[in-house]
Design a protein around this motif. Structure first.
Motif, PDB file in Angstrom:
ATOM      1  N   GLU A 211       0.802  -1.226   0.000  1.00 35.45           N
ATOM      2  CA  GLU A 211       0.000   0.000   0.000  1.00 35.45           C
ATOM      3  C   GLU A 211       0.837   1.280   0.000  1.00 35.45           C
ATOM      4  N   VAL A 212       2.082   1.192   0.476  1.00 37.65           N
ATOM      5  CA  VAL A 212       2.890   2.411   0.661  1.00 37.65           C
ATOM      6  C   VAL A 212       4.083   2.391  -0.307  1.00 37.65           C
ATOM      7  N   PRO A 213       4.021   3.161  -1.374  1.00 39.18           N
ATOM      8  CA  PRO A 213       5.124   3.190  -2.360  1.00 39.18           C
ATOM      9  C   PRO A 213       6.462   3.575  -1.738  1.00 39.18           C
ATOM     10  N   GLU A 214       6.423   4.476  -0.746  1.00 34.76           N
ATOM     11  CA  GLU A 214       7.667   4.924  -0.113  1.00 34.76           C
ATOM     12  C   GLU A 214       8.400   3.782   0.593  1.00 34.76           C
ATOM     13  N   LEU A 215       7.641   2.785   1.088  1.00 35.32           N
ATOM     14  CA  LEU A 215       8.264   1.605   1.701  1.00 35.32           C
ATOM     15  C   LEU A 215       8.907   0.735   0.627  1.00 35.32           C
ATOM     16  N   GLN A 216       8.212   0.553  -0.485  1.00 37.31           N
ATOM     17  CA  GLN A 216       8.747  -0.240  -1.592  1.00 37.31           C
ATOM     18  C   GLN A 216      10.030   0.385  -2.142  1.00 37.31           C
ATOM     19  N   GLU A 217      10.055   1.709  -2.218  1.00 36.26           N
ATOM     20  CA  GLU A 217      11.194   2.418  -2.809  1.00 36.26           C
ATOM     21  C   GLU A 217      12.351   2.581  -1.829  1.00 36.26           C
ATOM     22  N   GLY A 218      12.099   2.291  -0.534  1.00 33.35           N
ATOM     23  CA  GLY A 218      13.163   2.414   0.459  1.00 33.35           C
ATOM     24  C   GLY A 218      13.319   3.803   1.034  1.00 33.35           C
ATOM     25  N   ILE A 219      12.432   4.730   0.663  1.00 31.54           N
ATOM     26  CA  ILE A 219      12.491   6.085   1.222  1.00 31.54           C
ATOM     27  C   ILE A 219      12.090   6.041   2.691  1.00 31.54           C
ATOM     28  N   VAL A 220      11.043   5.276   2.969  1.00 30.95           N
ATOM     29  CA  VAL A 220      10.589   5.059   4.343  1.00 30.95           C
ATOM     30  C   VAL A 220      10.971   3.648   4.756  1.00 30.95           C
ATOM     31  N   GLU A 221      11.502   3.525   5.968  1.00 31.86           N
ATOM     32  CA  GLU A 221      11.942   2.223   6.478  1.00 31.86           C
ATOM     33  C   GLU A 221      11.074   1.798   7.664  1.00 31.86           C
ATOM     34  N   LEU A 222      10.680   0.530   7.651  1.00 33.53           N
ATOM     35  CA  LEU A 222       9.911  -0.029   8.764  1.00 33.53           C
ATOM     36  C   LEU A 222      10.910  -0.566   9.783  1.00 33.53           C
ATOM     37  N   LYS A 223      11.052   0.134  10.896  1.00 37.06           N
ATOM     38  CA  LYS A 223      12.083  -0.202  11.883  1.00 37.06           C
ATOM     39  C   LYS A 223      11.676  -1.322  12.831  1.00 37.06           C
ATOM     40  N   ALA A 224      10.407  -1.355  13.217  1.00 35.24           N
ATOM     41  CA  ALA A 224       9.965  -2.369  14.180  1.00 35.24           C
ATOM     42  C   ALA A 224       8.466  -2.587  14.071  1.00 35.24           C
TER      43      ALA A 224
END
Length: 359
Positions: A211-224
């Protein structure tokens, strides 16, 4: 039979995706088995199928030795050199021994073995396909529920959702499409067993990435991630770009992105928190939506004492301690939550007085 063999192999390669070489090898093994069974041969032999014409031949194999002990398996160096003077000890001499009526016998006896080998090859192909997808999301259709296990059709195979991996209160109706997380793929005698989950934190992670393009692109990182499936989850996110708000990116316009994930998880609440390298700030944020007055840190013990307004204490702890429990899982810190009035008593006991500036 020759033409039928070639046609069948080409069709299976096209329809099942099984390489022709695998099928030819299976058929050669089946014909060799048929030859030994029908002609009682104790000698070494091999069957070769011409990949272009479908012609098959049986060859006996004997090892060249100085002194023959078993003429079915060995040939003397003298005899071998009568065939070809280049033979030496240790070489293998082959001779065609294809029986006249072998084609008919092979057609009758090899079918079952060939089908079994083809089935095994197909199972291996399915195993390799899904083993490479461990840790990923797969969409399937619920086929049936048997002894509390949910069986999900994935097309060429099915996955198993065991009771331990099912979300509390979730209904599984046959014919319904469902997204699951592949936990493990096992080899079994009956084919690959694909174990999936609806409770694994990885499911939430993958749904967010969809759902979140920024996560796919690596701009936003899921830390925990901290998850109590079916009830509530907390995720900590961080942005590599200072111009991108990680929380806003995950929530989306009017909350559309996070709501899509919530809907997929049947209403599971998701708190999106901004990750912070400062443990005191991260711990304070993790207790959202509760407001935090102060955080005291004991670095070595990895303990955090959090002070909240009196009217925020129950919110910070959460129903049956859920909010505090998830915050502890998310941050990796043991969290001790105290209200301001409780801290007044503690400071009064420790120092004999209380000063609001202490907080």
């Amino acid at each position: 039979m020759k033409g039928e063999i070639l046609l069948a192999i080409r069709e299976l390669e096209k329809e099942k995706g099984i390489p022709a070489d695998v099928l030819f090898e299976a058929l050669e093994a089946a014909l060799l088995s048929a030859y030994r069974r029908n002609f009682g041969s104790a000698q070494n032999a091999r069957v070769v199928i011409d990949r272009e014409t479908g012609d098959f031949k049986v060859y006996s194999q004997r090892t060249v030795v100085e002194e023959v002990q078993d003429p079915r398996l060995e040939i003397s160096l003298e005899e071998a050199r009568k065939i070809d003077p280049r033979y030496k000890v240790g070489d293998v001499v082959e001779k065609e021994v294809t029986p006249r009526n072998f084609g008919r016998i092979a057609a009758q006896t090899a079918k079952q073995v060939v089908v079994q080998r083809i089935r095994e090859a197909e199972r291996n192909a399915i195993y390799e396909e899904y083993a490479s997808r461990e840790g990923d999301i797969v969409t399937g259709i619920i086929q049936r529920v048997d002894q509390k296990n949910v069986y999900i059709s994935l097309g060429r195979t099915e996955a198993i959702l065991t009771p331990a991996e099912q979300m509390p209160g979730e209904e599984y109706r046959p014919g319904t499409r469902i997204k699951t997380y592949i936990v493990e793929v096992r080899r079994t005698t009956k084919g690959p067993q694909i174990l999936v989950s609806r409770t694994h934190p990885g499911l939430l992670k993958r749904l967010l990435e969809l759902e979140v393009p920024e996560l796919q692109e690596g701009i936003v990182e899921l830390k925990a991630i901290a998850r109590e499936a079916g009830y509530r989850s907390k995720i900590a996110v961080y942005s590599r770009d200072e111009n991108v708000d990680p929380v806003g990116a995950c929530v989306g316009p009017k909350g559309m992105r996070i709501q899509a994930v919530v809907n997929e998880l049947n209403g599971e609440k998701i708190d999106v928190i901004k990750w912070n390298p400062d443990p005191s700030k991260f711990v304070a944020a993790s207790l959202s939506p509760a407001k935090v007055v102060a955080v005291e840190i004991w670095e070595e013990e990895k303990i955090a004492r959090v002070i909240v307004p009196d009217n925020q204490l129950s919110l910070a702890i959460g129903r049956e301690g859920q909010n505090a429990r998830l915050a502890a899982k998310l941050t990796g810190w043991k969290i001790d939550i105290k209200s301001e009035s409780q801290m007044q008593e503690i400071y009064a006991q420790e120092y004999g007085y209380y000063d609001e500036q202490t907080l």
